[in-house]
Design an enzyme around this catalytic site. Structure first.
Site, PDB file in Angstrom:
ATOM      1  N   GLN A  27     -46.843  11.699 -16.070  1.00  0.00           N
ATOM      2  CA  GLN A  27     -45.738  11.801 -14.937  1.00  0.00           C
ATOM      3  C   GLN A  27     -44.957  10.668 -14.481  1.00  0.00           C
ATOM      4  OE1 GLN A  27     -49.512  13.384 -12.818  1.00  0.00           O
ATOM      5  NE2 GLN A  27     -47.884  14.376 -11.767  1.00  0.00           N
TER       6      GLN A  27
ATOM      7  N   HIS B  17     -40.381  20.361 -24.254  1.00  0.00           N
ATOM      8  CA  HIS B  17     -39.187  20.503 -25.164  1.00  0.00           C
ATOM      9  C   HIS B  17     -39.036  21.869 -25.630  1.00  0.00           C
ATOM     10  CE1 HIS B  17     -39.627  15.875 -26.037  1.00  0.00           C
ATOM     11  NE2 HIS B  17     -39.187  15.987 -24.769  1.00  0.00           N
TER      12      HIS B  17
ATOM     13  N   ASP C  58     -39.777  12.884 -20.271  1.00  0.00           N
ATOM     14  CA  ASP C  58     -38.913  11.883 -21.459  1.00  0.00           C
ATOM     15  C   ASP C  58     -38.719  10.388 -20.868  1.00  0.00           C
ATOM     16  OD1 ASP C  58     -39.256  14.029 -23.028  1.00  0.00           O
ATOM     17  OD2 ASP C  58     -36.996  14.140 -23.543  1.00  0.00           O
TER      18      ASP C  58
ATOM     19  N   ARG D 171     -54.864   3.471  -9.286  1.00  0.00           N
ATOM     20  CA  ARG D 171     -55.475   4.536 -10.271  1.00  0.00           C
ATOM     21  C   ARG D 171     -54.258   5.082 -11.105  1.00  0.00           C
ATOM     22  NH1 ARG D 171     -56.542  10.532  -9.705  1.00  0.00           N
ATOM     23  NH2 ARG D 171     -57.312  11.068 -11.702  1.00  0.00           N
TER      24      ARG D 171
ATOM     25  N   HIS E   1     -55.603  12.154 -18.497  1.00  0.00           N
ATOM     26  CA  HIS E   1     -55.008  12.829 -17.192  1.00  0.00           C
ATOM     27  C   HIS E   1     -53.897  13.893 -17.903  1.00  0.00           C
ATOM     28  CE1 HIS E   1     -53.811  12.588 -12.721  1.00  0.00           C
ATOM     29  NE2 HIS E   1     -53.213  13.813 -13.299  1.00  0.00           N
TER      30      HIS E   1
ATOM     31  N   ASN F  82     -59.443  13.925 -15.712  1.00  0.00           N
ATOM     32  CA  ASN F  82     -58.876  14.347 -14.398  1.00  0.00           C
ATOM     33  C   ASN F  82     -58.825  15.837 -14.431  1.00  0.00           C
ATOM     34  OD1 ASN F  82     -57.088  13.631 -11.876  1.00  0.00           O
ATOM     35  ND2 ASN F  82     -55.936  15.039 -12.908  1.00  0.00           N
ATOM     36  N   GLU F  83     -59.521  16.565 -13.422  1.00  0.00           N
ATOM     37  CA  GLU F  83     -59.249  17.898 -12.878  1.00  0.00           C
ATOM     38  C   GLU F  83     -59.281  18.838 -14.167  1.00  0.00           C
ATOM     39  OE1 GLU F  83     -55.918  18.966 -10.491  1.00  0.00           O
ATOM     40  OE2 GLU F  83     -56.393  17.405  -8.931  1.00  0.00           O
TER      41      GLU F  83
ATOM     42  N   ASN G 287     -60.389  15.138  -6.124  1.00  0.00           N
ATOM     43  CA  ASN G 287     -59.244  15.355  -5.662  1.00  0.00           C
ATOM     44  C   ASN G 287     -59.206  16.465  -4.528  1.00  0.00           C
ATOM     45  OD1 ASN G 287     -58.574  13.282  -7.490  1.00  0.00           O
ATOM     46  ND2 ASN G 287     -57.361  14.544  -8.811  1.00  0.00           N
TER      47      ASN G 287
ATOM     48  N   TYR H 259     -56.592  18.466  -1.701  1.00  0.00           N
ATOM     49  CA  TYR H 259     -55.273  18.786  -1.040  1.00  0.00           C
ATOM     50  C   TYR H 259     -55.434  19.585  -0.080  1.00  0.00           C
ATOM     51  CZ  TYR H 259     -53.267  15.935  -4.785  1.00  0.00           C
ATOM     52  OH  TYR H 259     -52.946  14.717  -5.761  1.00  0.00           O
TER      53      TYR H 259
ATOM     54  N   GLU I  95     -57.631  11.523  -5.187  1.00  0.00           N
ATOM     55  CA  GLU I  95     -56.181  11.998  -4.955  1.00  0.00           C
ATOM     56  C   GLU I  95     -56.270  12.775  -3.700  1.00  0.00           C
ATOM     57  OE1 GLU I  95     -54.177  14.477  -7.831  1.00  0.00           O
ATOM     58  OE2 GLU I  95     -54.669  13.024  -9.425  1.00  0.00           O
TER      59      GLU I  95
END
Length: 496
Positions: free
Chosen positions: A42, A62, A75, A100, A145, A189-190, A330, A332, A397
């Site tokens: 990311q 891509h 990219d 993190r 991740h 992660n997740e 995590n 939200y 998160e």
């Protein structure tokens, strides 16, 4: 006129006093750590720099650009591969003492396997870790991740049990290289996000869309891989490195459709959170009984020769149980769980017997899935504590999405509300030790591309230099970290 002036003066001088009196002193515990987060694909960019191999998200963006909202990719992203020192300087200036971040698997193993190791890739992470430590910031490494070498995806990815040993090989190198400098690790992660969204759906790479089948196989292998990495750390590294290792799980909170329904929210918790957590954190291990019962029943009715939910041997159950030093959470948002009545001889709806919805009164964010429900945060912390005991909880998160405004008052409101509920939960006995905001800078948000922004620092993706600019939420965090307590949102509005 005299009355109006008097009222104005009253508001000017008495109003702030009344507000201050009404606002509780929400201070953080002395040993509580507050950090910020990012993830390799990311933010790093440098997708083929220094010999890095192709990963699954490189290939996905891509070759299937239409899968991303703005047809973008990672990219270049935030170009943190080249600008990591600037990012560390931002972390230090704001006052975070925890960062993190994740390791790019294909930057370390360009061919996908341990027969070829990139010295340049390893050096990048040594440089980042050294920069963090020299600035008084604790590195928190996520080993995986969501990005893995594309060659492994071509061999079946997380649906192939080969990933268990491949992930263990990668983890061993991470511990060998970085363990002497890093005391906090998360293995994966997740898992439910990429298992359901990538293998059972189309929102994440590789978008297989094998609903209610491949995601169960994916999770089965993830849990085995996590446990094997944990035991390997125990046996080979813990005595000399003495670090903490866990896994990061996305757990939402589920309200009942009405106050009398306590059963459906419990079932929803087991499917949403327990699917991943029960095998690791419960006293008995294995998948939740409600999942086993309903998926087994559905599989029989549908004519499958065996359950679509794979089965652990008793030895595997015992091997996986207890493989975490903390509960990585995590969180939200929250949902409402609505039961679906099952007719005799018919299958359970969606293998679960409920569907999820939201309260239309809940405030919305730029991400359609993210509704603002602060009380759900406190509730999930209490539920995890009730279900699995007073183990340390690291909130790895938590954050809010908008479209990139520098005047991000709604983000400050979100953080204030959620952090307040967390502090209430701590007062209620929840053993929360770490809180990490997502995210430090705007970044590539998977299927949403750069459309939605979670950063407290703005990144100009139209600028080749990827200029960083503090948002109001960054200034709020800077003051919060200096004072070690929640600060009123009205202090940061345009009129103040």
């Amino acid at each position: 006129m005299r009355f109006t002036l008097s009222l104005f003066l009253l508001r000017m001088f008495i109003g702030p006093i009344l507000r201050a009196h009404c606002e509780q002193d929400w201070s953080f515990p002395k040993d509580f750590r507050i950090g910020a987060a990012s993830a390799a694909y990311q933010v790093e960019g440098g997708w083929n720099a220094s010999g890095k191999g192709e990963n699954n998200w490189d290939w996905f963006t891509h070759n299937k650009p239409w899968s991303i909202a703005d047809q973008s990719n990672g990219d270049v992203a935030c170009d943190s591969f080249h600008k990591y020192k600037e990012d560390v300087a931002i972390l230090k200036d704001i006052g975070f003492n925890f960062y993190r971040f994740s390791i790019s698997w294909s930057r370390i193993f360009p061919t996908g396997f341990s027969n070829k190791i990139s010295k340049e890739g390893i050096q990048y992470y040594h440089d980042l870790i050294d920069e963090l430590r020299s600035n008084g910031i604790e590195p928190f490494v996520t080993i995986y991740h969501w990005d893995h070498p594309q060659i492994l995806e071509q061999m079946g990815g997380w649906v192939n049990e080969l990933m268990v040993d491949s992930f263990t090989d990668f983890s061993r190198l991470v511990f060998q290289e970085f363990g002497p400098k890093v005391k906090y690790f998360a293995t994966i992660n997740e898992p439910s996000s990429f298992c359901s969204g990538g293998y059972g759906g189309t929102l994440k790479a590789p978008a297989w869309n094998l609903t209610l089948n491949a995601e169960y196989m994916c999770m089965h292998n993830v849990l085995k891989a996590h446990a094997k990495a944990y035991h390997m750390y125990d046996q080979e590294f813990r005595s000399t490195q003495n670090g903490k290792i866990g896994i990061v799980l996305p757990c939402q909170y589920y309200f009942g459709q009405d106050n009398n329904d306590t059963v459906t929210p419990d079932i929803a918790f087991q499917y949403d959170c327990g699917w991943m957590a029960h095998p690791i954190f419960s006293k008995v291990g294995d998948y939740p009984k409600i999942m086993r019962k309903r998926i087994d029943e559905n599989s029989r009715i549908q004519g499958w020769p065996r359950s679509r939910l794979p089965t652990f041997t008793q030895k595997e159950v015992e091997y996986i149980r207890g493989t975490a030093d903390y509960f990585g959470l995590n969180h939200y948002t929250s949902y409402i769980a609505v039961p679906v009545k099952r007719e005799t001889g018919k299958v359970w709806e969606n293998d679960r017997g409920y569907y999820q919805t939201v309260d239309p009164k809940w405030p919305v964010s730029a991400s359609s899935w993210l509704k603002v429900v602060p009380e759900g945060f406190g509730n999930i912390l209490r539920r995890i504590t009730k279900e699995y005991g007073k183990l340390p909880i690291y909130v790895t998160e938590n954050g809010y999405a908008d479209h990139g405004s520098l005047n991000d008052i709604e983000r400050i409101k979100y953080y204030y509300g959620y952090l307040k509920e967390m502090l209430v939960a701590i007062n209620d006995g929840c053993n929360v030790k770490v809180y990490i905001a997502w995210s430090i800078i705007d970044n590539f948000e998977w299927q949403d591309g750069y459309k939605n922004r979670f950063g407290i620092v703005h990144v100009d993706f139209n600028d080749p230099g990827r200029k960083r600019t503090y948002k109001k939420s960054a200034k709020w965090y800077k003051d919060l970290l200096k004072s070690r307590k929640l600060l009123p949102v009205h202090n940061y509005t345009n009129n103040n």
